[in-house]
Scaffold this motif. Structure first.
Motif, PDB file in Angstrom:
ATOM      1  N   TYR B  67     -58.395  52.428  22.951  1.00 19.81           N
ATOM      2  CA  TYR B  67     -58.447  51.297  23.878  1.00 19.81           C
ATOM      3  C   TYR B  67     -58.093  50.012  23.143  1.00 19.81           C
ATOM      4  O   TYR B  67     -58.278  49.891  21.940  1.00 19.81           O
ATOM      5  CB  TYR B  67     -59.827  51.185  24.540  1.00 19.81           C
ATOM      6  CG  TYR B  67     -60.958  51.060  23.562  1.00 19.81           C
ATOM      7  CD1 TYR B  67     -61.551  52.206  23.014  1.00 19.81           C
ATOM      8  CD2 TYR B  67     -61.411  49.820  23.156  1.00 19.81           C
ATOM      9  CE1 TYR B  67     -62.570  52.095  22.079  1.00 19.81           C
ATOM     10  CE2 TYR B  67     -62.434  49.704  22.229  1.00 19.81           C
ATOM     11  CZ  TYR B  67     -63.004  50.853  21.693  1.00 19.81           C
ATOM     12  OH  TYR B  67     -64.003  50.733  20.762  1.00 19.81           O
ATOM     13  N   VAL B  68     -57.563  49.066  23.920  1.00 20.77           N
ATOM     14  CA  VAL B  68     -57.099  47.788  23.391  1.00 20.77           C
ATOM     15  C   VAL B  68     -57.651  46.704  24.308  1.00 20.77           C
ATOM     16  O   VAL B  68     -57.650  46.869  25.526  1.00 20.77           O
ATOM     17  CB  VAL B  68     -55.547  47.746  23.397  1.00 20.77           C
ATOM     18  CG1 VAL B  68     -55.039  46.372  22.956  1.00 20.77           C
ATOM     19  CG2 VAL B  68     -54.962  48.849  22.524  1.00 20.77           C
ATOM     20  N   ALA B  69     -58.143  45.607  23.728  1.00 21.63           N
ATOM     21  CA  ALA B  69     -58.583  44.477  24.548  1.00 21.63           C
ATOM     22  C   ALA B  69     -57.473  43.449  24.638  1.00 21.63           C
ATOM     23  O   ALA B  69     -56.672  43.298  23.713  1.00 21.63           O
ATOM     24  CB  ALA B  69     -59.833  43.845  23.948  1.00 21.63           C
ATOM     25  N   GLY B 142     -61.387  34.508  23.925  1.00 24.09           N
ATOM     26  CA  GLY B 142     -61.529  35.843  23.328  1.00 24.09           C
ATOM     27  C   GLY B 142     -60.351  36.171  22.420  1.00 24.09           C
ATOM     28  O   GLY B 142     -60.519  36.701  21.320  1.00 24.09           O
ATOM     29  N   GLY B 143     -59.147  35.829  22.869  1.00 28.49           N
ATOM     30  CA  GLY B 143     -57.958  36.043  22.046  1.00 28.49           C
ATOM     31  C   GLY B 143     -57.960  35.132  20.827  1.00 28.49           C
ATOM     32  O   GLY B 143     -57.572  35.541  19.730  1.00 28.49           O
ATOM     33  N   ASN B 144     -58.414  33.900  21.004  1.00 27.40           N
ATOM     34  CA  ASN B 144     -58.531  32.967  19.865  1.00 27.40           C
ATOM     35  C   ASN B 144     -59.463  33.533  18.808  1.00 27.40           C
ATOM     36  O   ASN B 144     -59.209  33.426  17.608  1.00 27.40           O
ATOM     37  CB  ASN B 144     -59.096  31.607  20.317  1.00 27.40           C
ATOM     38  CG  ASN B 144     -58.180  30.799  21.224  1.00 27.40           C
ATOM     39  OD1 ASN B 144     -58.565  29.763  21.722  1.00 27.40           O
ATOM     40  ND2 ASN B 144     -56.963  31.277  21.468  1.00 27.40           N
ATOM     41  N   VAL B 145     -60.580  34.119  19.268  1.00 23.82           N
ATOM     42  CA  VAL B 145     -61.542  34.730  18.345  1.00 23.82           C
ATOM     43  C   VAL B 145     -60.881  35.906  17.619  1.00 23.82           C
ATOM     44  O   VAL B 145     -60.974  36.026  16.391  1.00 23.82           O
ATOM     45  CB  VAL B 145     -62.804  35.195  19.100  1.00 23.82           C
ATOM     46  CG1 VAL B 145     -63.649  36.122  18.247  1.00 23.82           C
ATOM     47  CG2 VAL B 145     -63.622  33.982  19.549  1.00 23.82           C
ATOM     48  N   ALA B 146     -60.180  36.747  18.369  1.00 26.22           N
ATOM     49  CA  ALA B 146     -59.553  37.915  17.749  1.00 26.22           C
ATOM     50  C   ALA B 146     -58.560  37.503  16.671  1.00 26.22           C
ATOM     51  O   ALA B 146     -58.517  38.103  15.599  1.00 26.22           O
ATOM     52  CB  ALA B 146     -58.860  38.771  18.812  1.00 26.22           C
ATOM     53  N   GLU B 147     -57.775  36.479  16.952  1.00 28.54           N
ATOM     54  CA  GLU B 147     -56.686  36.112  16.028  1.00 28.54           C
ATOM     55  C   GLU B 147     -57.056  34.953  15.098  1.00 28.54           C
ATOM     56  O   GLU B 147     -56.237  34.528  14.300  1.00 28.54           O
ATOM     57  CB  GLU B 147     -55.422  35.771  16.819  1.00 28.54           C
ATOM     58  CG  GLU B 147     -54.870  36.952  17.637  1.00 28.54           C
ATOM     59  CD  GLU B 147     -54.375  38.106  16.754  1.00 28.54           C
ATOM     60  OE1 GLU B 147     -54.044  37.859  15.579  1.00 28.54           O
ATOM     61  OE2 GLU B 147     -54.352  39.251  17.239  1.00 28.54           O
ATOM     62  N   ASN B 148     -58.274  34.419  15.210  1.00 30.75           N
ATOM     63  CA  ASN B 148     -58.657  33.226  14.434  1.00 30.75           C
ATOM     64  C   ASN B 148     -57.584  32.148  14.578  1.00 30.75           C
ATOM     65  O   ASN B 148     -57.018  31.660  13.597  1.00 30.75           O
ATOM     66  CB  ASN B 148     -58.894  33.558  12.957  1.00 30.75           C
ATOM     67  CG  ASN B 148     -59.492  32.379  12.201  1.00 30.75           C
ATOM     68  OD1 ASN B 148     -60.086  31.480  12.799  1.00 30.75           O
ATOM     69  ND2 ASN B 148     -59.333  32.358  10.886  1.00 30.75           N
ATOM     70  N   VAL B 196     -64.346  37.289  13.639  1.00 30.55           N
ATOM     71  CA  VAL B 196     -63.294  36.334  14.017  1.00 30.55           C
ATOM     72  C   VAL B 196     -62.068  36.607  13.132  1.00 30.55           C
ATOM     73  O   VAL B 196     -62.173  36.628  11.915  1.00 30.55           O
ATOM     74  CB  VAL B 196     -63.773  34.875  13.843  1.00 30.55           C
ATOM     75  CG1 VAL B 196     -62.638  33.900  14.155  1.00 30.55           C
ATOM     76  CG2 VAL B 196     -64.972  34.590  14.736  1.00 30.55           C
ATOM     77  N   GLY B 197     -60.943  36.865  13.757  1.00 31.75           N
ATOM     78  CA  GLY B 197     -59.742  37.190  13.003  1.00 31.75           C
ATOM     79  C   GLY B 197     -59.555  38.668  12.745  1.00 31.75           C
ATOM     80  O   GLY B 197     -58.607  39.061  12.068  1.00 31.75           O
ATOM     81  N   SER B 198     -60.445  39.499  13.273  1.00 30.62           N
ATOM     82  CA  SER B 198     -60.303  40.939  13.027  1.00 30.62           C
ATOM     83  C   SER B 198     -59.317  41.579  14.005  1.00 30.62           C
ATOM     84  O   SER B 198     -59.126  42.790  14.003  1.00 30.62           O
ATOM     85  CB  SER B 198     -61.663  41.629  13.075  1.00 30.62           C
ATOM     86  OG  SER B 198     -62.242  41.516  14.352  1.00 30.62           O
ATOM     87  N   GLU B 199     -58.684  40.761  14.823  1.00 28.68           N
ATOM     88  CA  GLU B 199     -57.568  41.183  15.682  1.00 28.68           C
ATOM     89  C   GLU B 199     -57.929  42.376  16.573  1.00 28.68           C
ATOM     90  O   GLU B 199     -57.129  43.296  16.761  1.00 28.68           O
ATOM     91  CB  GLU B 199     -56.311  41.472  14.826  1.00 28.68           C
ATOM     92  CG  GLU B 199     -55.945  40.271  13.930  1.00 28.68           C
ATOM     93  CD  GLU B 199     -54.509  40.297  13.434  1.00 28.68           C
ATOM     94  OE1 GLU B 199     -53.652  40.851  14.136  1.00 28.68           O
ATOM     95  OE2 GLU B 199     -54.261  39.746  12.338  1.00 28.68           O
TER      96      GLU B 199
END
Lengths: 483, 483
Positions: B67-69, B142-148, B196-199
């Motif tokens: 799965y992918v968010a 949420g995307g900002n958190v994933a990509e820092n 944060v940044g764990s993509e």
């Protein structure tokens, strides 16, 4: 096994003069700043390089022997408490400043370098290292990294984690790896953030790259005395609400003021129920403007003094910096508590601490970093009076519960170590703790790296969290139903 | 398995209108901002609560389905690229701002909340959310958190990781846990920093607590035009060396300026080899003083303009903000590269990029965050000309190598995703990557959470790094000998 049997292997790695097995010498290392806990280490090794640290750790792993790293031993939560059945790896001979690169605002140092030595190395260029724990004249950068140390000026400048850009570490398995570095961003997981504050449980830092800040053009320090703690608390809130982030906002209550006046006669205004020390720094234009604002916002103070020069500034800080020692002169024993509450909860929490003190007959002095809600209640007692130690510990624990009930934290800057691991379940759910444990077990499946610290009841690393006893952690934590 | 078979289970969790199985509708989600990579997801689910996300993930784990968010899908590295054999969990219906607490300077939001909506919610109180990616009108927190995520003003204010205080996440195993929170310190491991940044590889954020900043009292924006890139680069270094950290320092070279003039006629000084946009903000007194200093330090510029009001400020920024799109008008195709170098290496790196461009015949426009050394070379080519795509990709890869050879990074703010995972071994040793993989495997032993992103060749999670093929990772990385 008797770990002194490892002495020949260690001597081969570090040389004979860097391995200690004599019991009297070993006793020097029996505790850190948390003197209530002590254990004479089985053996002490003093490496001088990262390779030596890696080889020492690999020897421990191969022999299944626990090991603990120690810097200067100034920690207040027992994070560097040794193990009688283990190896203590002391970094005090790793004291080289490897480089100062002012153009890129970084310094690279070994872990045994003393905090203030970083600033000393950078100050000829007009730069400094910001995190300033009270012990900064003796504490080591490696220990600061382990405990994510704070200090009075962390309100504006942040904690150690905000100033460490990169690390070379020896993992709990004995691998030498690099985390982060001087560039503005590193892809992959931010393991620098996770390592800083991991209290020695994720490995041993062997090289630290820190951020340097330009020394501020100007500094202004103001002392404001108030008739009540509430008025001082309201002033803190007003300053923050005005959009000012001073370099520091420190508060002391009447009990603390009385103790420091008796000890160092710093001349704080008589009759104050609370004093605030507010320091602003930055470009001269900003400092002047902010100092005016702070004066206005402190209008309820019955006395306001602004330091005219460095000597007067030092006099204002002297009371604050002497406070812990001064309490030691006033009271036979005391517990330094360390908890955090949201700034807005300060008045309610301080009032409740007063009630706890009155009801228990245990005096509590409050000396703390008001700006970020980091309390340091000093719980005073006489250990020769029957029952007082227990009552003091009860008050101290009740203060922590109070912090948690206001959405705060068990520790602001002293860490969990051995001192507070039993309280962790009051702050975190089983699922939260299991998630942290995932990381610890991944790094240290054998559980040899600083065991017994931070976590309350470490489970076996093979045990998958969430699947023990057939109970789903979500059900346990009450956060969600089972699917 | 055909994952559409999971539709009934998902409908039970989120309702029928929140499960997409129609191929045409699924195609809407086939890529994020990295349009060169596309895959139609097997099924799309649109939850509205953390519990729903947890139940969806637990269903995937039980069935062994990847799965992918995905938030708004604006990422530029393919971090949200779906899997044809997997589930895409879209957070766009989780858009509630759950709270704004100005006294404690925090906001609590759901992951689908758009970046700019946080500032909108806080601005009536005079506060804002600092990280400002160019896509801030549409990208999700949420995307900002994933990509820092970063942005032009991250020079002074830091990246997303510096503004996220706490998270509620669904772990890759489907557990709902809390990381960090609003207090100034949390004991245990700083998993907020690691998340944060764990993509998207360590789970899905379902609630984000962010720091709010007080809107600055004053802002000044200056445009300086230079005869050479070197002179502009020297000006950047001089500003930083003077101890000034502007809110933003952006640079554009002649190729970029020509493109934006053609597209939006923003009126930059004709004949400039480079322009700098320098913005300072803060207390009015500080802004005035710093603006004077910047003017003096930019003495080599042949033209300096200071925005007199918000309209003029918007005009200066218009060129910068239109640059990527303008290049799209100038060139049939282009690659947005994203790399980092130490600030002091900027002149050498820019000169080498010019040589690479000349030698290959591939035009490169430079538009970038000069203050923190974050380059965005726009590599321009015509995909209809035989061989040009390949040459452009070679130039683009050579630029990354150039960044690394100067001690920089593969990415400043766009992330690794699928786009750059193959380059990770150029930046990290096997031991470094293995150490990151420890964390991923601990969280996601089944490898189902956003697989194929970030890491080059994920090994099986059961395989202990450092013990494969009997070779010690220290030996492989050449960093130390075996014990």
């Amino acid at each position: 096994m008797d770990v002194t049997g490892l002495a020949p292997a260690f001597r081969e790695i570090v040389g004979a003069d860097a391995v200690i097995t004599d019991h009297q010498e070993l006793r020097t290392y029996e505790c850190d700043g948390l003197t209530s806990h002590a254990a004479v280490p089985g053996i002490v090794v003093l490496p001088t390089s990262a390779d030596q640290v890696a080889r020492i750790v690999r020897t421990c792993v191969a022999e299944g022997v626990p090991y603990v790293a120690r810097g200067s031993g100034t920690g207040l939560s027992g994070g560097a408490l040794p193990r009688a059945d283990g190896v203590l790896i002391v970094t005090s001979r790793m004291r080289r400043v490897l480089g100062v690169d002012v153009a890129n605002r970084i310094a690279v140092v070994e872990p045994g370098v003393v905090n203030l030595a970083v600033t000393r190395a950078a100050s000829p260029s007009g730069y400094y290292y910001a995190p300033d724990p009270s012990s900064q004249q003796i504490c080591s950068i490696g220990g600061n990294v382990a405990e994510n140390s704070g200090g009075a000026h962390c309100l504006k400048y942040g904690f150690t984690v905000n100033h460490v850009l990169g690390l070379e570490i020896v993992t709990p398995q004995g691998e030498l790896v690099r985390l982060g570095g001087p560039a503005v961003q590193y892809p992959g997981y931010d393991l620098v953030g996770a390592f800083v504050g991991s209290e020695g449980t994720l490995g041993i830092a062997t090289e630290v790259t820190v951020r340097l800040l330009r020394a501020p053009e100007d500094v202004a320090t103001l002392l404001a005395a108030f008739d009540s703690i509430d008025a001082a608390g309201a002033c803190v809130s007003a300053i923050i609400a005005a959009g000012i982030i001073p370099a520091a906002i420190e508060m002391m209550d009447a009990t603390a003021i009385a103790a420091v006046e008796a000890a160092v006669a710093c001349g704080y205004p008589p009759g104050a129920a609370a004093v605030l020390i507010v320091e602003v720094d930055g470009p001269a234009a900003e400092v002047a403007a902010q100092l005016d604002q702070v004066r206005t916002l402190a209008a309820e103070a019955f006395d306001i003094r602004v330091a005219a020069d460095d000597t007067e500034r030092a006099a204002i800080w002297k009371g604050r910096k002497s406070a812990f020692a001064a309490i030691g002169h006033t009271s036979p024993s005391y517990i330094v508590q360390d908890g955090v509450v949201p700034r807005t909860a300060l008045p309610a929490v301080l009032s409740r601490i007063e009630t706890l003190s009155r009801d228990s007959g245990i005096a509590v002095a409050n000396v703390f970093h008001a700006g970020d809600g980091n309390l340091h209640p000093l719980v005073m007692y006489d250990d020769k009076v029957a029952g007082e130690t227990e009552r003091a510990e009860e008050v101290s624990a009740a203060i922590l519960d109070l912090c948690l009930s206001h959405g705060g934290s068990l520790t602001g800057e002293h860490g969990i170590g051995v001192d507070k691991s039993r309280y962790m379940p009051r702050m975190f759910s089983d699922a939260d703790l299991d998630t942290m444990q995932l990381l610890r077990c991944a790094f240290d499946p054998g559980g040899l790296c600083n065991p017994g610290k931070v976590f309350p009841t470490p489970r076996l690393c093979g045990e998958r969290p969430g699947h023990r006893k057939g109970v789903h952690p979500l059900a346990e934590s009450g956060k969600a139903e089972l699917l």
